[in-house]
Design an enzyme around this catalytic site. Sequence first.
Site, PDB file in Angstrom:
ATOM      1  N   HIS A 175       0.798  -1.242   0.000  1.00  0.00           N
ATOM      2  CA  HIS A 175       0.000   0.000   0.000  1.00  0.00           C
ATOM      3  C   HIS A 175       0.824   1.284   0.000  1.00  0.00           C
ATOM      4  O   HIS A 175       0.265   2.361  -0.180  1.00  0.00           O
ATOM      5  CB  HIS A 175      -0.937   0.009   1.215  1.00  0.00           C
ATOM      6  CG  HIS A 175      -0.222   0.267   2.507  1.00  0.00           C
ATOM      7  ND1 HIS A 175       0.603  -0.675   3.079  1.00  0.00           N
ATOM      8  CD2 HIS A 175      -0.172   1.353   3.305  1.00  0.00           C
ATOM      9  CE1 HIS A 175       1.117  -0.175   4.194  1.00  0.00           C
ATOM     10  NE2 HIS A 175       0.658   1.054   4.350  1.00  0.00           N
TER      11      HIS A 175
ATOM     12  N   GLY B 143      -0.192   0.514  -5.134  1.00  0.00           N
ATOM     13  CA  GLY B 143      -0.904   0.222  -3.881  1.00  0.00           C
ATOM     14  C   GLY B 143      -1.480   1.481  -3.248  1.00  0.00           C
ATOM     15  O   GLY B 143      -2.630   1.486  -2.782  1.00  0.00           O
TER      16      GLY B 143
ATOM     17  N   SER C 281       3.602  -5.465 -18.412  1.00  0.00           N
ATOM     18  CA  SER C 281       3.619  -5.679 -19.870  1.00  0.00           C
ATOM     19  C   SER C 281       4.931  -6.291 -20.368  1.00  0.00           C
ATOM     20  O   SER C 281       5.011  -6.728 -21.517  1.00  0.00           O
ATOM     21  CB  SER C 281       3.311  -4.386 -20.617  1.00  0.00           C
ATOM     22  OG  SER C 281       4.221  -3.388 -20.262  1.00  0.00           O
ATOM     23  N   CYS C 282       5.959  -6.361 -19.491  1.00  0.00           N
ATOM     24  CA  CYS C 282       7.208  -7.010 -19.927  1.00  0.00           C
ATOM     25  C   CYS C 282       7.064  -8.533 -19.991  1.00  0.00           C
ATOM     26  O   CYS C 282       8.001  -9.220 -20.397  1.00  0.00           O
ATOM     27  CB  CYS C 282       8.381  -6.604 -19.048  1.00  0.00           C
ATOM     28  SG  CYS C 282       8.255  -7.166 -17.361  1.00  0.00           S
TER      29      CYS C 282
ATOM     30  N   LYS D 221       6.553 -12.789 -12.858  1.00  0.00           N
ATOM     31  CA  LYS D 221       5.176 -12.312 -13.100  1.00  0.00           C
ATOM     32  C   LYS D 221       4.370 -13.353 -13.900  1.00  0.00           C
ATOM     33  O   LYS D 221       3.185 -13.548 -13.639  1.00  0.00           O
ATOM     34  CB  LYS D 221       5.210 -10.966 -13.844  1.00  0.00           C
ATOM     35  CG  LYS D 221       5.687  -9.815 -12.959  1.00  0.00           C
ATOM     36  CD  LYS D 221       4.679  -9.511 -11.873  1.00  0.00           C
ATOM     37  CE  LYS D 221       5.080  -8.406 -10.947  1.00  0.00           C
ATOM     38  NZ  LYS D 221       4.134  -8.202  -9.841  1.00  0.00           N
TER      39      LYS D 221
ATOM     40  N   ASN E 281       2.979   0.774 -18.865  1.00  0.00           N
ATOM     41  CA  ASN E 281       3.960   1.426 -17.967  1.00  0.00           C
ATOM     42  C   ASN E 281       3.262   2.436 -17.052  1.00  0.00           C
ATOM     43  O   ASN E 281       2.949   3.553 -17.472  1.00  0.00           O
ATOM     44  CB  ASN E 281       5.021   2.163 -18.793  1.00  0.00           C
ATOM     45  CG  ASN E 281       6.105   1.224 -19.285  1.00  0.00           C
ATOM     46  OD1 ASN E 281       5.813   0.185 -19.893  1.00  0.00           O
ATOM     47  ND2 ASN E 281       7.343   1.563 -19.026  1.00  0.00           N
TER      48      ASN E 281
ATOM     49  N   HIS F 151      11.519   3.811 -12.916  1.00  0.00           N
ATOM     50  CA  HIS F 151      11.125   3.750 -14.327  1.00  0.00           C
ATOM     51  C   HIS F 151      11.391   5.099 -14.987  1.00  0.00           C
ATOM     52  O   HIS F 151      11.546   6.109 -14.303  1.00  0.00           O
ATOM     53  CB  HIS F 151       9.646   3.370 -14.436  1.00  0.00           C
ATOM     54  CG  HIS F 151       9.376   1.969 -14.018  1.00  0.00           C
ATOM     55  ND1 HIS F 151       8.792   1.656 -12.819  1.00  0.00           N
ATOM     56  CD2 HIS F 151       9.648   0.794 -14.627  1.00  0.00           C
ATOM     57  CE1 HIS F 151       8.703   0.342 -12.711  1.00  0.00           C
ATOM     58  NE2 HIS F 151       9.219  -0.208 -13.789  1.00  0.00           N
TER      59      HIS F 151
ATOM     60  N   ASP G 166      18.264  -0.047 -24.533  1.00  0.00           N
ATOM     61  CA  ASP G 166      16.938   0.460 -24.925  1.00  0.00           C
ATOM     62  C   ASP G 166      15.814  -0.373 -24.315  1.00  0.00           C
ATOM     63  O   ASP G 166      14.704   0.101 -24.156  1.00  0.00           O
ATOM     64  CB  ASP G 166      16.783   0.369 -26.454  1.00  0.00           C
ATOM     65  CG  ASP G 166      17.213   1.647 -27.157  1.00  0.00           C
ATOM     66  OD1 ASP G 166      17.347   2.684 -26.480  1.00  0.00           O
ATOM     67  OD2 ASP G 166      17.395   1.598 -28.384  1.00  0.00           O
TER      68      ASP G 166
HETATM   69  O1  GFB Z   1      10.986   2.622 -17.686  1.00  0.00           O
HETATM   70  P1  GFB Z   1      12.207   1.857 -18.017  1.00  0.00           P
HETATM   71  O2  GFB Z   1      13.297   1.896 -17.014  1.00  0.00           O
HETATM   72  O3  GFB Z   1      11.928   0.344 -18.287  1.00  0.00           O
HETATM   73  O4  GFB Z   1      12.850   2.405 -19.385  1.00  0.00           O
HETATM   74  P2  GFB Z   1      11.182  -0.503 -19.408  1.00  0.00           P
HETATM   75  C1  GFB Z   1      12.121   2.662 -20.540  1.00  0.00           C
HETATM   76  C2  GFB Z   1      13.031   3.247 -21.610  1.00  0.00           C
HETATM   77  O5  GFB Z   1      13.483   4.544 -21.194  1.00  0.00           O
HETATM   78  C3  GFB Z   1      14.286   2.451 -21.950  1.00  0.00           C
HETATM   79  C4  GFB Z   1      14.874   4.674 -21.437  1.00  0.00           C
HETATM   80  O6  GFB Z   1      14.479   2.486 -23.356  1.00  0.00           O
HETATM   81  C5  GFB Z   1      15.393   3.255 -21.264  1.00  0.00           C
HETATM   82  O7  GFB Z   1      16.672   3.099 -21.877  1.00  0.00           O
HETATM   83  N1  GFB Z   1      15.446   5.684 -20.523  1.00  0.00           N
HETATM   84  C6  GFB Z   1      16.030   6.847 -20.907  1.00  0.00           C
HETATM   85  C7  GFB Z   1      15.519   5.630 -19.192  1.00  0.00           C
HETATM   86  N2  GFB Z   1      16.503   7.520 -19.853  1.00  0.00           N
HETATM   87  C8  GFB Z   1      16.192   6.794 -18.764  1.00  0.00           C
HETATM   88  C9  GFB Z   1      16.413   6.999 -17.379  1.00  0.00           C
HETATM   89  O8  GFB Z   1      16.988   7.974 -16.918  1.00  0.00           O
HETATM   90  N3  GFB Z   1      15.914   6.031 -16.534  1.00  0.00           N
HETATM   91  C10 GFB Z   1      15.259   4.932 -16.993  1.00  0.00           C
HETATM   92  N4  GFB Z   1      14.800   4.042 -16.117  1.00  0.00           N
HETATM   93  N5  GFB Z   1      15.065   4.701 -18.315  1.00  0.00           N
HETATM   94  C11 GFB Z   1      10.539  -1.872 -17.320  1.00  0.00           C
HETATM   95  C12 GFB Z   1      11.004  -3.187 -16.819  1.00  0.00           C
HETATM   96  O9  GFB Z   1      10.967  -1.841 -18.619  1.00  0.00           O
HETATM   97  O10 GFB Z   1       9.157  -1.682 -17.339  1.00  0.00           O
HETATM   98  C13 GFB Z   1      10.268  -3.665 -15.658  1.00  0.00           C
HETATM   99  O11 GFB Z   1      12.393  -3.135 -16.589  1.00  0.00           O
HETATM  100  C14 GFB Z   1       8.764  -3.410 -15.740  1.00  0.00           C
HETATM  101  O12 GFB Z   1      10.547  -5.009 -15.489  1.00  0.00           O
HETATM  102  C15 GFB Z   1       8.427  -2.047 -16.234  1.00  0.00           C
HETATM  103  O13 GFB Z   1       8.173  -4.368 -16.567  1.00  0.00           O
HETATM  104  C16 GFB Z   1       6.955  -1.850 -16.536  1.00  0.00           C
HETATM  105  O14 GFB Z   1       9.883   0.119 -19.799  1.00  0.00           O
HETATM  106  O15 GFB Z   1      12.109  -0.817 -20.541  1.00  0.00           O
END
Ligand code: GFB
Length: 312
Positions: free
Chosen positions: A12, A17, A109-110, A141, A166, A179, A269
């Site tokens: 929560h 949550g 969604s992954c 998951k 997301n 994220h 990416d």
């Molecule tokens: O949200 P994110 O970390 O994860 O990254 P996913 C999404 C995209 O944003 C990738 C780019 O292409 C990253 O390279 N990106 C650019 C960045 N700059 C940044 C930054 O500063 N921080 C981050 N975090 N990303 C996740 C999964 O995948 O999504 C989890 O790892 C989960 O398991 C979640 O399923 C919903 O969208 O790629």
Amino acid sequence: MQKRDKIYVAGHTGLIGSALVRRLKSLSYDNVVTRTRNALDLTDRKKVEQFFLQEKPDCVILAAAKVGGIHANNTYPAEFIFENLSIQNNVIDLAHRMGVKKLLFLASSCVYPKLCAQPMQEQDLLTGAIEATNEPYAIAKLAGIKMCQAYQRQYGANFISVIPANVYGMNDHFDENGHVLAALIEKFHLARQQKLEDVVIWGTGKPKREFFFVNDMADACIFLLNNYDQPDVINLGTGIETSIAELAGQIKKVMRFDGALRFDTSKPDGNPRRLLDSSKIKALGWEASTSLEKGLQLTCEWYQKNLGRTLL
Ligand code: GFB
């Protein structure tokens, strides 16, 4: 789900949550039970069993999970698979043994194949290899989804699973383990504070994601608890894709950063695209209502107000 039912929201204090608790309260579901991580370690089966014996919840929403963005998934794969499997094994199995009437499991969604045809439909699950950076998390998951289906098939348990796009919003992790949307809000804030000339965006900026505001997510979950009893998973999203470069441009504007964007292509990416086909929930009568522009504005305002990061 009845208004007087005792509803246990696991997780929560987290992004989803906390939105669920806010939404349940606003809809007069007043018998909501929660436990902090310190009070109840969900990876400890004995403690989870004691909790169920003591509280005897009617409904369980399993929003507790080890979560993070691409960097965290890539750096801590062992914790992502072990903690998530442990939490869901304990909560789902004990919910069944203690006679919980309804359980909602949150997947991600992954779980879909890396090169899945877009938009991704529920029947595309397990038709191809998963993207490498988040495979351990996705496997956990998928196990949770399969566990709910198995308990439904063997015992008739009313345990359902959702696959959200997301999710972003209040109470997200605004740091490098978070994220992309939350991580970038913090990066733009720090860049302004430190008077930097540019902000580093990981990867090429080309991947696309479907950003789904957390208040819509909570609303969809409560809608399904009341209107959906099938073992088949159900996608939750907006149907709108945004590239990481476009997202960075929008956050830059809201956070009023004047500098440039610099793409670091040495960083991964992840999935090239991840658009959900949400026609199934739409056919049941639910649709997302918050635009990315509006959700982003609300999230940035929350960040500035609650994390003490007032813009100069
Ligand atoms: O949200 P994110 O970390 O994860 O990254 P996913 C999404 C995209 O944003 C990738 C780019 O292409 C990253 O390279 N990106 C650019 C960045 N700059 C940044 C930054 O500063 N921080 C981050 N975090 N990303 C996740 C999964 O995948 O999504 C989890 O790892 C989960 O398991 C979640 O399923 C919903 O969208 O790629």
